[in-house]
Scaffold this motif. Structure first.
Motif, PDB file in Angstrom:
ATOM      1  N   VAL A  92      57.513 -40.797 -11.850  1.00 40.85           N
ATOM      2  CA  VAL A  92      56.231 -40.714 -10.936  1.00 40.85           C
ATOM      3  C   VAL A  92      54.948 -40.707 -11.904  1.00 40.85           C
ATOM      4  O   VAL A  92      53.869 -41.318 -11.286  1.00 40.85           O
ATOM      5  CB  VAL A  92      56.321 -39.370 -10.231  1.00 40.85           C
ATOM      6  CG1 VAL A  92      55.149 -38.918  -9.604  1.00 40.85           C
ATOM      7  CG2 VAL A  92      57.582 -39.128  -9.429  1.00 40.85           C
ATOM      8  N   LEU A  93      54.690 -40.081 -12.842  1.00 45.26           N
ATOM      9  CA  LEU A  93      53.580 -39.906 -13.470  1.00 45.26           C
ATOM     10  C   LEU A  93      53.340 -41.607 -14.198  1.00 45.26           C
ATOM     11  O   LEU A  93      51.963 -42.089 -13.953  1.00 45.26           O
ATOM     12  CB  LEU A  93      53.486 -39.242 -14.631  1.00 45.26           C
ATOM     13  CG  LEU A  93      53.500 -37.663 -14.410  1.00 45.26           C
ATOM     14  CD1 LEU A  93      53.531 -36.806 -15.860  1.00 45.26           C
ATOM     15  CD2 LEU A  93      52.254 -37.419 -13.532  1.00 45.26           C
ATOM     16  N   PHE A  94      54.090 -42.592 -14.566  1.00 50.51           N
ATOM     17  CA  PHE A  94      54.045 -43.739 -14.845  1.00 50.51           C
ATOM     18  C   PHE A  94      53.761 -44.595 -13.797  1.00 50.51           C
ATOM     19  O   PHE A  94      52.902 -45.247 -13.926  1.00 50.51           O
ATOM     20  CB  PHE A  94      55.495 -44.148 -15.444  1.00 50.51           C
ATOM     21  CG  PHE A  94      55.439 -45.516 -15.756  1.00 50.51           C
ATOM     22  CD1 PHE A  94      54.783 -45.919 -17.285  1.00 50.51           C
ATOM     23  CD2 PHE A  94      55.785 -46.652 -14.969  1.00 50.51           C
ATOM     24  CE1 PHE A  94      54.882 -47.324 -17.367  1.00 50.51           C
ATOM     25  CE2 PHE A  94      55.884 -48.039 -15.495  1.00 50.51           C
ATOM     26  CZ  PHE A  94      55.228 -48.305 -16.777  1.00 50.51           C
ATOM     27  N   LEU A  95      54.430 -44.489 -12.467  1.00 51.39           N
ATOM     28  CA  LEU A  95      53.680 -45.117 -11.503  1.00 51.39           C
ATOM     29  C   LEU A  95      52.297 -44.916 -10.914  1.00 51.39           C
ATOM     30  O   LEU A  95      51.486 -45.812 -10.827  1.00 51.39           O
ATOM     31  CB  LEU A  95      54.878 -44.941 -10.280  1.00 51.39           C
ATOM     32  CG  LEU A  95      56.089 -45.583 -10.176  1.00 51.39           C
ATOM     33  CD1 LEU A  95      57.013 -44.864  -8.975  1.00 51.39           C
ATOM     34  CD2 LEU A  95      56.268 -46.886 -10.281  1.00 51.39           C
ATOM     35  N   LEU A  96      52.105 -43.743 -10.961  1.00 48.39           N
ATOM     36  CA  LEU A  96      50.678 -43.051 -10.682  1.00 48.39           C
ATOM     37  C   LEU A  96      49.668 -43.789 -11.768  1.00 48.39           C
ATOM     38  O   LEU A  96      48.688 -44.365 -11.145  1.00 48.39           O
ATOM     39  CB  LEU A  96      50.746 -41.770 -10.819  1.00 48.39           C
ATOM     40  CG  LEU A  96      50.822 -40.995  -9.631  1.00 48.39           C
ATOM     41  CD1 LEU A  96      50.778 -39.336 -10.131  1.00 48.39           C
ATOM     42  CD2 LEU A  96      49.982 -41.095  -8.512  1.00 48.39           C
ATOM     43  N   PHE A  97      49.943 -43.642 -13.056  1.00 49.89           N
ATOM     44  CA  PHE A  97      48.937 -44.350 -14.127  1.00 49.89           C
ATOM     45  C   PHE A  97      48.757 -45.888 -13.912  1.00 49.89           C
ATOM     46  O   PHE A  97      47.687 -46.379 -13.752  1.00 49.89           O
ATOM     47  CB  PHE A  97      49.410 -44.157 -15.354  1.00 49.89           C
ATOM     48  CG  PHE A  97      48.589 -44.462 -16.482  1.00 49.89           C
ATOM     49  CD1 PHE A  97      47.457 -44.055 -16.716  1.00 49.89           C
ATOM     50  CD2 PHE A  97      49.137 -45.471 -17.102  1.00 49.89           C
ATOM     51  CE1 PHE A  97      46.496 -44.388 -17.622  1.00 49.89           C
ATOM     52  CE2 PHE A  97      48.265 -46.078 -18.139  1.00 49.89           C
ATOM     53  CZ  PHE A  97      46.937 -45.540 -18.390  1.00 49.89           C
ATOM     54  N   GLN A  98      49.919 -46.443 -13.928  1.00 46.55           N
ATOM     55  CA  GLN A  98      49.909 -48.045 -13.437  1.00 46.55           C
ATOM     56  C   GLN A  98      49.233 -48.418 -12.135  1.00 46.55           C
ATOM     57  O   GLN A  98      48.459 -49.053 -12.110  1.00 46.55           O
ATOM     58  CB  GLN A  98      51.506 -48.264 -13.337  1.00 46.55           C
ATOM     59  CG  GLN A  98      52.100 -48.445 -14.790  1.00 46.55           C
ATOM     60  CD  GLN A  98      51.469 -49.588 -15.605  1.00 46.55           C
ATOM     61  OE1 GLN A  98      51.250 -50.637 -15.393  1.00 46.55           O
ATOM     62  NE2 GLN A  98      51.081 -49.022 -16.873  1.00 46.55           N
ATOM     63  N   ALA A 185      53.784 -41.773  -5.023  1.00 48.21           N
ATOM     64  CA  ALA A 185      54.575 -42.204  -6.209  1.00 48.21           C
ATOM     65  C   ALA A 185      55.940 -41.560  -6.228  1.00 48.21           C
ATOM     66  O   ALA A 185      56.908 -42.099  -6.356  1.00 48.21           O
ATOM     67  CB  ALA A 185      53.704 -41.936  -7.368  1.00 48.21           C
ATOM     68  N   ASP A 186      56.218 -40.388  -5.617  1.00 52.41           N
ATOM     69  CA  ASP A 186      57.225 -39.824  -5.367  1.00 52.41           C
ATOM     70  C   ASP A 186      58.284 -40.411  -4.506  1.00 52.41           C
ATOM     71  O   ASP A 186      59.390 -40.725  -4.542  1.00 52.41           O
ATOM     72  CB  ASP A 186      57.249 -38.364  -5.018  1.00 52.41           C
ATOM     73  CG  ASP A 186      58.393 -37.656  -4.832  1.00 52.41           C
ATOM     74  OD1 ASP A 186      59.084 -37.317  -5.794  1.00 52.41           O
ATOM     75  OD2 ASP A 186      58.898 -37.146  -3.691  1.00 52.41           O
ATOM     76  N   ALA A 187      57.633 -40.783  -3.389  1.00 49.83           N
ATOM     77  CA  ALA A 187      58.470 -41.531  -2.157  1.00 49.83           C
ATOM     78  C   ALA A 187      58.724 -42.925  -2.704  1.00 49.83           C
ATOM     79  O   ALA A 187      60.054 -43.270  -2.466  1.00 49.83           O
ATOM     80  CB  ALA A 187      57.510 -41.875  -1.064  1.00 49.83           C
ATOM     81  N   THR A 188      57.872 -43.570  -3.512  1.00 53.73           N
ATOM     82  CA  THR A 188      58.285 -44.826  -4.167  1.00 53.73           C
ATOM     83  C   THR A 188      59.550 -44.705  -5.149  1.00 53.73           C
ATOM     84  O   THR A 188      60.237 -45.725  -4.936  1.00 53.73           O
ATOM     85  CB  THR A 188      57.050 -45.531  -4.849  1.00 53.73           C
ATOM     86  OG1 THR A 188      56.037 -45.765  -4.005  1.00 53.73           O
ATOM     87  CG2 THR A 188      57.504 -46.759  -5.800  1.00 53.73           C
TER      88      THR A 188
END
Length: 195
Positions: A92-98, A185-188
């Motif tokens: 989740v944090l990786f998706l957010l950062f990207q 991000a969580d839903a993704t």
């Protein structure tokens, strides 16, 4: 095709993804993968009957993300305590950062930037949890699903408040994500995860 999808297709091919599926617009439902009838009837030995092949190097996991040694994410993991960063939270944090960091925030040669075209091509995910709480109550009133959706959203709100407020896990990020970004991000993750 849209520019993000064009970039994604080029990225996928460059990184060893092979498929006889083709992305097409799905009548107002977004982009989907469809079987190319010409490709399936002339299926080459390259695919060996596979519809889609994704190399192991493109599978996101906690250990893969940690190995990338992204300084921004590593600082957040350090703040949280590496032992407290679950598989889910790392992704989740990786998706957010990207998703919410500009191209200026990662160098093209950095390991985490390899995934930028993939994350950029990810759609907005629409689930009852991603909707505004009043809309959710309106749509799900009288169903057994309402309590579960409200509990999930409440849990995400509490987790985001802990991360962004009390722990300040985003202090060194160039862009601070919002609650809606966190829920996206969580839903993704949950729309794509293989457990």
């Amino acid at each position: 095709m849209s520019p993000p999808l064009d970039h994604f297709n080029a990225w996928a091919k460059e990184h060893g993804v092979t498929s006889i599926l083709v992305p097409k617009d799905s009548k107002g439902m977004g982009t989907g993968l469809f079987l190319d009838s010409a490709a399936s009837s002339n299926q080459s030995n390259d695919h060996h009957g596979e519809l889609l092949f994704v190399p192991n190097s493109l599978i996101l996991s906690r250990s893969r993300i940690v190995q990338m040694k992204c300084p921004t994410l590593q600082k957040s993991f350090d703040i949280l305590g590496n032992e407290n960063v679950s598989e889910r939270l790392a992704i989740v944090l990786f998706l957010l950062f990207q998703r919410f960091s500009s191209d200026m925030d990662t160098t093209p040669s950095s390991p985490e930037s390899v995934f930028k075209p993939y994350v950029t091509a990810l759609p907005e995910v629409s689930t009852p949890v991603t909707l505004h709480p009043d809309m959710t109550r309106g749509y799900l009133a009288g169903t057994l699903l309402l309590d579960s959706v409200c509990a999930k959203r409440s849990k995400l709100e509490s987790e985001f408040e802990l991360l962004s407020g009390n722990l300040n896990a985003f202090e060194n990020w160039p862009v601070h994500p919002s609650l809606d970004n966190f829920i996206w991000a969580d839903a993704t993750l949950w729309s794509r995860v293989l457990s």
